[in-house]
Design an enzyme around this catalytic site. Structure first.
Site, PDB file in Angstrom:
ATOM      1  N   VAL A 132       0.847  -1.199   0.000  1.00 27.63           N
ATOM      2  CA  VAL A 132       0.000   0.000   0.000  1.00 27.63           C
ATOM      3  C   VAL A 132       0.881   1.246   0.000  1.00 27.63           C
ATOM      4  CG1 VAL A 132      -1.751   1.340   1.250  1.00 27.63           C
ATOM      5  CG2 VAL A 132      -1.875  -1.156   1.234  1.00 27.63           C
ATOM      6  N   GLY A 134       3.461   2.157  -1.667  1.00 26.80           N
ATOM      7  CA  GLY A 134       4.901   1.985  -1.895  1.00 26.80           C
ATOM      8  C   GLY A 134       5.776   2.325  -0.702  1.00 26.80           C
ATOM      9  N   GLU A 190       1.216   2.070 -17.633  1.00 26.16           N
ATOM     10  CA  GLU A 190       1.363   0.760 -18.271  1.00 26.16           C
ATOM     11  C   GLU A 190       0.717   0.783 -19.658  1.00 26.16           C
ATOM     12  OE1 GLU A 190       2.651  -1.968 -16.732  1.00 26.16           O
ATOM     13  OE2 GLU A 190       2.853  -1.161 -14.702  1.00 26.16           O
ATOM     14  N   LYS A 205      -5.547  -1.747  -2.737  1.00 31.27           N
ATOM     15  CA  LYS A 205      -4.836  -1.103  -1.630  1.00 31.27           C
ATOM     16  C   LYS A 205      -5.814  -0.708  -0.521  1.00 31.27           C
ATOM     17  CE  LYS A 205      -1.146   0.433  -4.707  1.00 31.27           C
ATOM     18  NZ  LYS A 205      -0.769   1.423  -5.714  1.00 31.27           N
TER      19      LYS A 205
HETATM   20  N1  HSE Z   1       0.560   1.219 -10.607  1.00 30.51           N
HETATM   21  C1  HSE Z   1       0.673   1.754  -9.303  1.00 30.51           C
HETATM   22  C2  HSE Z   1       0.512   3.257  -9.342  1.00 30.51           C
HETATM   23  C3  HSE Z   1       1.985   1.482  -8.628  1.00 30.51           C
HETATM   24  O1  HSE Z   1       0.329   3.835 -10.417  1.00 30.51           O
HETATM   25  O2  HSE Z   1       0.532   3.860  -8.277  1.00 30.51           O
HETATM   26  C4  HSE Z   1       2.070   0.130  -8.049  1.00 30.51           C
HETATM   27  O3  HSE Z   1       1.157  -0.041  -7.013  1.00 30.51           O
END
Ligand code: HSE
Length: 428
Positions: A132, A134, A190, A205
């Site tokens: 959660v 980072g 992505e 999260k």
């Molecule tokens: N893809 C997520 C974000 C990061 O954009 O925050 C990894 O949890």
């Protein structure tokens, strides 16, 4: 000097961050936990792939058994992502009496209960700080420093991709598709952005954050989720004019009775601390019944920030492995309130043919559904259709939905262009 050996499952972005932190901060780690932490095996899918880290080639394996059967490996660190085989490997590692650290939010949100139960039954630790927000140390803070509180509310910007997109849309007045494309070209988003822009990542999260905050087993499928793909520059302009920013918020509330768990774009007052959290940054705003309001801010993704949280968990296990604790306080089965029962304010933008009496007809439909209006804006008279913008007083979502259906039956109404929930961040 003792040494603790770890087996790393995955050597992608987070894996390389962990490797580099363990190397760069070797002295700090030794000083802080009293042990040297060494990666002794690394599980990867493709042994021939060129990697950016300087790990010796003989550490790599493509066979999980090599880690499982190595009795010197005390801690398995799962940073491979995905549900399977990550779930299977974690359970088998625990079965083999190894402690586990994971950054895998999708897995913990959907299979957390099974993993926590396995950890408990095998008397091993399972830590997941990196899952959660980072690098932000929010889970351990809730678990430890805030343990004496009843957490009543958490509101988080926990997805960096969508926060970047919304920030850019607000700054430059550009539409969602253009910003997404630019973010993909730069590698910020992505190529398949679904998990981020549709709110799945934030909902995973929130499931983890809510479970820990409210001491409850929360079923991921009961979390309401809406992404940001329908947000337009027009809505952002109206928000600004009304004194709000639009953020994708993960909101959990426990005010007695059923809890609220929802992820959706939200109007938040410009003077709320979350409104100024821009670009890829994450933040979690929390209300405890003793501590009051708290906010945590930082980087929610990236090799070093996420690696920082994982290494912190590894060291926590190293320090506590002879006196372990369980990092889940999910003791209650709490029910999530159906979205129809949720009460908040709403921003509703309706496209109508600009004819006399339309506003009155719409206002009556709101009234018939027990929705009270706080303000109305109409702009422009040059086009055949115009936007009517309504802000409601606190209303039940079920009543709002009823009003929307009835309003769509009015001849002059062309469409409900958008409906965005409003959180004022104060008890009303
Ligand atoms: N893809 C997520 C974000 C990061 O954009 O925050 C990894 O949890």
């Amino acid at each position: 000097m003792g040494k603790v050996k770890i087996g790393l499952l995955g050597m992608g972005t987070v894996g390389s961050g962990i490797w580099n932190i363990l190397k760069t901060n070797r002295d700090e780690i030794l000083r802080n936990c009293g042990y040297e932490v060494e990666v002794s095996r690394i599980l990867v899918q493709n042994l021939n792939r060129k990697r950016d880290v300087d790990a010796p080639a003989d550490l790599y394996t493509d066979d999980f058994q090599d880690i499982l059967e190595d009795d010197e490996i005390e801690i398995v660190v799962e940073v491979m992502g995905g549900i399977e085989p990550a779930r299977e490997y974690i359970l088998r590692a625990m079965e083999a009496n190894k402690h586990v650290v994971s950054a895998n939010k999708a897995l913990i949100a959907s299979h957390g209960k099974e993993i926590f139960e396995k950890a408990k039954s095998k008397n091993v630790m399972f830590l997941y700080e990196a899952s959660v927000a980072g690098g932000i140390p929010v889970l351990s803070t809730i678990r430890e420093s805030l343990a004496g509180n009843k957490v009543e509310e958490v509101m988080g910007i926990v997805n960096g991709t969508t926060n970047y997109i919304l920030t850019k849309m607000a700054k430059d007045g550009v539409d969602f598709d253009s910003v997404l494309k630019e973010a993909q070209d730069k590698g910020y988003a992505e190529l398949d952005p679904t998990a981020d822009v549709e709110g799945y990542d934030a909902a995973h999260k929130l499931t983890i954050l809510g479970s820990l905050s409210f001491g409850a087993n929360i079923d991921f499928s009961s979390v309401y989720r809406e992404g940001i793909i329908n947000i337009t520059p027009t809505d952002i302009e109206y928000a600004k004019e009304l004194g709000y920013a639009i953020k994708l918020l993960a909101i959990g509330k426990d005010r007695g009775g059923d809890i609220e768990m929802r992820v959706h774009p939200t109007f938040i007052p410009l003077d709320h601390p979350l409104a100024s959290v821009g670009d890829v940054f994450n933040a979690v705003f929390l209300k405890g019944n003793a501590v009051g309001d708290l906010m945590f801010y930082g980087r929610g993704a990236g090799d070093m920030p996420t690696g920082s949280a994982v290494v912190g968990d590894i060291m926590d296990i190293v320090k506590n492995k002879d006196n372990i604790y369980y990092a889940s306080n999910s003791v209650d089965e709490k029910t999530v309130k159906p979205m129809e029962e949720t009460v908040c304010k709403y921003y509703i933008r309706i496209m109508v043919k600009d004819k006399p009496g339309v506003l009155g007809k719409i206002a009556s439909k709101f009234g018939e559904s027990n929705v009270s209006l706080s303000s109305v804006i109409q702009k422009g008279r040059k086009t055949p259709t115009v936007s009517l913008v309504f802000i409601t007083h606190n209303s039940k979502e079920g009543n709002i939905r009823k009003a929307m259906n009835n309003i769509l039956s009015i001849d002059e109404v062309v469409e409900i262009a958008n409906l965005i929930r409003v959180e004022n961040g104060v008890d009303e």
